[in-house]
Every structure is written in structure tokens, then in C-alpha cells.
Design an enzyme around this catalytic site. Structure first.
Site, PDB file in Angstrom:
ATOM      1  N   HIS A 306       0.860  -1.192   0.000  1.00 53.57           N
ATOM      2  CA  HIS A 306       0.000   0.000   0.000  1.00 53.57           C
ATOM      3  C   HIS A 306       0.890   1.234   0.000  1.00 53.57           C
ATOM      4  O   HIS A 306       1.948   1.242   0.629  1.00 53.57           O
ATOM      5  CB  HIS A 306      -0.898   0.029   1.245  1.00 53.57           C
ATOM      6  CG  HIS A 306      -2.084   0.921   1.073  1.00 53.57           C
ATOM      7  ND1 HIS A 306      -2.014   2.265   1.264  1.00 53.57           N
ATOM      8  CD2 HIS A 306      -3.353   0.644   0.691  1.00 53.57           C
ATOM      9  CE1 HIS A 306      -3.200   2.794   1.021  1.00 53.57           C
ATOM     10  NE2 HIS A 306      -4.028   1.835   0.671  1.00 53.57           N
ATOM     11  N   ASP A 363      -7.922  -5.357  -0.212  1.00 54.41           N
ATOM     12  CA  ASP A 363      -8.374  -6.268  -1.281  1.00 54.41           C
ATOM     13  C   ASP A 363      -8.016  -7.720  -1.039  1.00 54.41           C
ATOM     14  O   ASP A 363      -8.436  -8.589  -1.805  1.00 54.41           O
ATOM     15  CB  ASP A 363      -7.761  -5.802  -2.612  1.00 54.41           C
ATOM     16  CG  ASP A 363      -8.338  -4.458  -3.025  1.00 54.41           C
ATOM     17  OD1 ASP A 363      -7.569  -3.494  -3.149  1.00 54.41           O
ATOM     18  OD2 ASP A 363      -9.570  -4.373  -3.156  1.00 54.41           O
TER      19      ASP A 363
END
Ligand code: SDX
Length: 429
Positions: A306, A363
């Protein structure tokens, strides 16, 4: 005395103010940089750039903190209600009973599409990518609701926000129904937000879909966890488009397109494809991990890493719990969940991921939950869009209410040809 930054260029020293947010984040305010120095700041992908100030969502990537209007994400887990979180993000506080009732009635009354919009679905191939249809149909809403193209009052804005949040469910469900050649199921005014979506997705003319409380709770939480994430790619896109005074529908349609990318919201589809690859025996978990560490492979461990979180993404932690809980309650033994946990265990103990601070993101587990609910893989990013829509609306609204709003227009550093001349075709090589 507020802090200042000094910048020395060609022997001249310039002073730039340092601004500080309510959680102590600091930034050099470069709004006067070009007028003072004649230079701009170069920051491809904006990894070092704060594009705005915002009161909506706070993230601390090092601590793994995510708060909506100051409320920690974890506090929504006990009694998840996506509709009230949508109100919180958009209007800045949790709705009181009257506001909640008014908003819920608006959502119920605006769930239907104009009958002519259904013909648009006929124009799409059944194999059309659902995100392509969603972006097109959200933009098409502006054709059927011209009265909401310009929002002059809080009442008009609330009506447009409710219309979009309500209709995105119907658009998503009809996209799915069209892909299967199934009849469209009209929204049921007796059903609350999530139940109505599941009804439109899975009921049949001859058999009503009855969702169970665990599925409704899981889907409420999934949508809440996706509801906003400050200046991510799709939200920044909505702000960029909205800065030209483009209407709310057009701005959110652009957000859908940005979210579609596999590096962003499309990753939840890629995670399932990755897990299925491993499950089908084409690769072992260890082989996949090794591939994802080899830059030349072009393979990434999807659902990992991320830009901001250099610690666990709090959403991934919560989704892993929802995953375990829901599959146990539904009596589902999904081998992909075990593979996901194995990948996580390997990666979290592998130097490559540890030194790059790569952890599971939102996700990584969401797709396994959606699979358990019966949502097809190619609809996962559409569910992400349903969740993210209130965040997009909140940011569009926050920017449009700012009296100092200007059209977003970044600069560049030109590295192309210097001055040259036109050459007639007969003289070209
Ligand atoms: C979302 O912004 C948001 O908030 C997004 C989001 C939201 O709610 O809106 O949180 C939702 O988009 C989550 C991210 C979903 N995407 C994926 O899961 C795709 C896989 N992840 C990556 O591609 C990547 O981690 C990103 C895109 C998420 C972040 O990319 P960055 O910040 O540009 O990081 P990078 O590509 O510069 O990577 C830094 C290093 C590189 O190695 P080195 O060059 O330093 O040796 O880490 C490596 C990368 O190769 N790396 C990975 C990796 N992610 C980063 N290596 C293997 N697998 C990965 N997943």
C-alpha cells in the site's frame, strides 16, 4: 509562531510556511513557490504531495489507523450500518433519528431507474466488463436527472447524493442480471439498503431471495470498510473532475473508471484469480511468492502492499475476521481462504516483504467474502464502487463548498524537442 521552511536556490533563500493538521501532520505550503522562485515542485504519482486539506478521513499508515470523521473504523464493527456511515462521511456527523429516517426514505424512493434506462443495458454485450457498464450508466443518470446537474441548495445536494447512493445498487444488480440473461427484479420498498440490493441481485420471479443476517452484516461491513480512504487514486480523480465544476454524476463516473485499475480497486479480482491459479495447481504458494519477488516476472502479490500503510491495513485485519466468521456460519470451507492465509504467513516472514513493509491490504480478503455471498468475481470491483461512492460524494461536496476552489491544473517539466521546423514530406527521411 508557526514553523517555516527555508529553501535556497542559486544563492537566494526563500521562506515557505509549514502547515499542521489536526493530527499533527505537517506540510510545506508551496502555494507561493512558483510566484516566489519561478520554480515548480516535481512529484510524479504525488507520493510527496498533499493535494488539499480535508476533514473527512484520517489515516496513519505507520500506526495502521483509519478514522471516518474522527471515529475509528473498528467502532463500526459491532453494528455495521452502511447508510449511517454514508451520512457521516458526507455530512460530517452521525445522523440523528430524523435525518436517518429522511435519508432512508430518500434511498427507498429513488431505487428505481427510469424505464428508458433499462434499454441502455440491452446495448451492452452480456460479456461487457461490469465496471464499463457502471461508469457509463452513472454518467447516463445525468441525462435522466438534468435537474441535478447543478446543485444550488443543501436540499438539492442531499437529493442528488441519495439518488446516486440508491441507484448505484440498482445499476449494479441490473448489470449482473443482464450478464446472465436474467429478468430485472424491481427494488422492494419494504427492504432496507443491503437487503434490497441482494433481492435485486438474486431473487427470481418465481422465488424470492431471503438473505440471512450474517450475510447482511458482512456486506454492511464490507461496504463501510470501502467507504472512504482520503486521497486515493479514484477519490483524487473525482476531485480533479469536480474541480472543473463537472456535475456529481460525471465526477463519480470518472471515479469508477479510476477504481477499475488492477493496482487500485481492480486488485480484489486479481487476488481471487491469483488464489485460483494456486488452487488449480498451476503454482504453489511458495512459487508464487518467489515470482512476486522477481521484478522481471511482472507478477505482484495482489492484495499486498500500500502507498500509505507500512503496517497492517486495519481494513484487512477486520476483513480477515469477517471472512473466518462468515464462512464458519455459512458452513463454507473455501480452499482459497486457506491459500490466502498461507500466502500471508509466508509473506509476513519473508525478508523481501518485511523490509518493504508490504502487508495485506483491503483487497486481500474481501473477494473471499464476496464469493461466499455469491457475488461473481467480475462484480467485486463494482461492490468496491458501491462502498466507495459515499466517500467520492463527500470529497466532491467538501471541495465544491470551498469558496477558494479553483480548477485543478498541475504543471510539468518539459523534456521534449527544443525548437525545430516543419519539413515538407518530400524532404523527410
Ligand atoms: C487499493 O490509495 C489507496 O488508499 C488505495 C486503497 C483505497 O482504499 O482506495 O487502499 C485501495 O487500491 C489497495 C491496493 C490494491 N492494489 C494491490 O493490491 C496491487 C498490488 N500492490 C501493489 O501493486 C502496490 O503495493 C501498490 C500499487 C498498492 C502501491 O504501490 P506503490 O506505493 O507505488 O509502491 P511501489 O510500486 O513503489 O512498490 C515499492 C516496492 C517495489 O519494490 P522495489 O522497487 O523497492 O524493490 O515494493 C514492491 C515494489 O516492487 N512491491 C511489491 C508489491 N507492492 C509493492 N512487490 C510484490 N508484490 C506487491 N504487491
Amino acid at each position: 509562531m508557526s514553523a517555516e521552511a527555508e529553501l535556497t536556490i542559486d544563492g537566494t533563500t526563500y521562506t515557505l510556511p509549514v502547515v499542521e493538521g489536526s493530527e499533527g501532520e505537517r506540510a510545506i505550503d508551496i502555494t507561493g513557490l512558483r510566484s516566489q522562485t519561478g520554480l515548480t515542485a516535481l512529484d510524479p504519482a504525488y507520493g510527496n504531495t498533499a493535494s488539499c486539506t480535508s476533514e473527512i478521513t484520517y489515516i496513519d499508515g505507520d500506526q495502521g489507523i483509519l478514522r471516518y470523521r474522527g471515529i475509528p473504523l473498528e467502532e463500526f464493527a459491532d453494528n455495521p450500518n452502511f447508510v449511517e456511515v454514508a451520512w457521516l462521511l458526507i455530512f460530517g456527523k452521525l445522523p440523528n433519528a430524523d435525518e436517518y429516517k429522511r435519508f432512508s426514505v430518500r434511498l427507498t424512493n429513488n431505487a428505481n431507474l427510469d424505464e428508458d434506462m433499462k434499454h441502455h443495458f440491452m446495448g451492452f454485450p452480456r460479456s461487457a466488463p461490469p465496471m464499463a457498464i457502471l461508469s457509463a450508466m452513472i454518467s447516463t443518470l445525468s441525462c435522466f436527472h438534468p435537474q441535478l446537474l447543478e446543485l444550488h441548495t443543501p436540499e438539492e445536494f442531499e437529493a442528488a447524493a441519495a439518488r446516486l447512493i440508491s441507484k448505484i445498487r440498482t445499476l449494479a444488480a441490473y448489470t449482473y442480471r443482464h450478464s446472465r440473461g436474467l429478468p430485472y427484479m424491481y427494488p422492494d420498498p419494504q427492504l432496507p439498503y443491503i437487503s434490497n440490493f441482494l433481492h435485486m441481485m438474486f431473487s427470481q420471479p418465481y422465488q424470492r431471495y431471503e438473505s440471512n443476517a450474517e450475510v447482511r452484516r458482512a456486506l454492511n461491513l464490507i461496504l463501510i470498510l470501502h467507504a472512504d480512504h482520503e486521497q486515493n487514486c479514484s477519490t483524487s480523480t473525482v476531485r480533479m473532475v469536480g474541480s472543473s465544476k463537472a456535475n456529481l454524476f460525471a465526477s463519480c463516473a470518472a471515479g469508477v473508471s479510476a477504481l477499475w485499475g488492477p493496482l487500485h480497486g481492480g486488485a480484489n479480482v486479481k487476488v481471487i484469480e491469483m488464489l485460483e491459479e494456486i488452487h488449480n495447481g498451476n503454482q504453489t504458494a511458495d512459487e508464487f511468492i518467489n515470482l512476486s519477488k522477481d521484478k522481471s516476472s511482472g507478477v505482484r502479490l495482489m492484495g499486498f502492499g500500500h502507498r500509505i500503510y507500512k503496517n497492517f491495513d486495519p481494513r484487512a485485519t477486520m476483513l480477515r475476521e469477517v471472512c473466518d466468521d462468515l464462512l464458519a456460519k455459512l458452513g463454507i470451507d473455501d480452499p482459497l481462504l486457506e491459500i490466502a492465509k498461507r500466502l500471508e504467513d509466508i509473506a509476513l516472514n519473508d525478508e523481501y516483504f518485511v523490509e518493504r513493509k508490504l502487508y495485506p491490504n483491503v483487497d486481500f480478503y474481501s473477494g473471499i467474502i464476496l464469493r461466499a455471498i455469491g457475488i461473481p468475481t467480475n462484480m467485486f470491483t463494482v461492490l468496491f464502487a458501491i462502498g466507495r461512492l459515499p466517500g467520492w460524494i463527500a470529497h466532491w461536496h467538501e471541495q465544491n463548498r470551498d469558496p477558494g476552489m479553483r480548477i485543478s491544473r498541475p504543471r510539468q517539466i518539459y523534456t521534449g524537442n527544443q525548437k525545430s521546423s516543419y519539413i515538407n514530406i518530400e524532404d523527410r527521411k
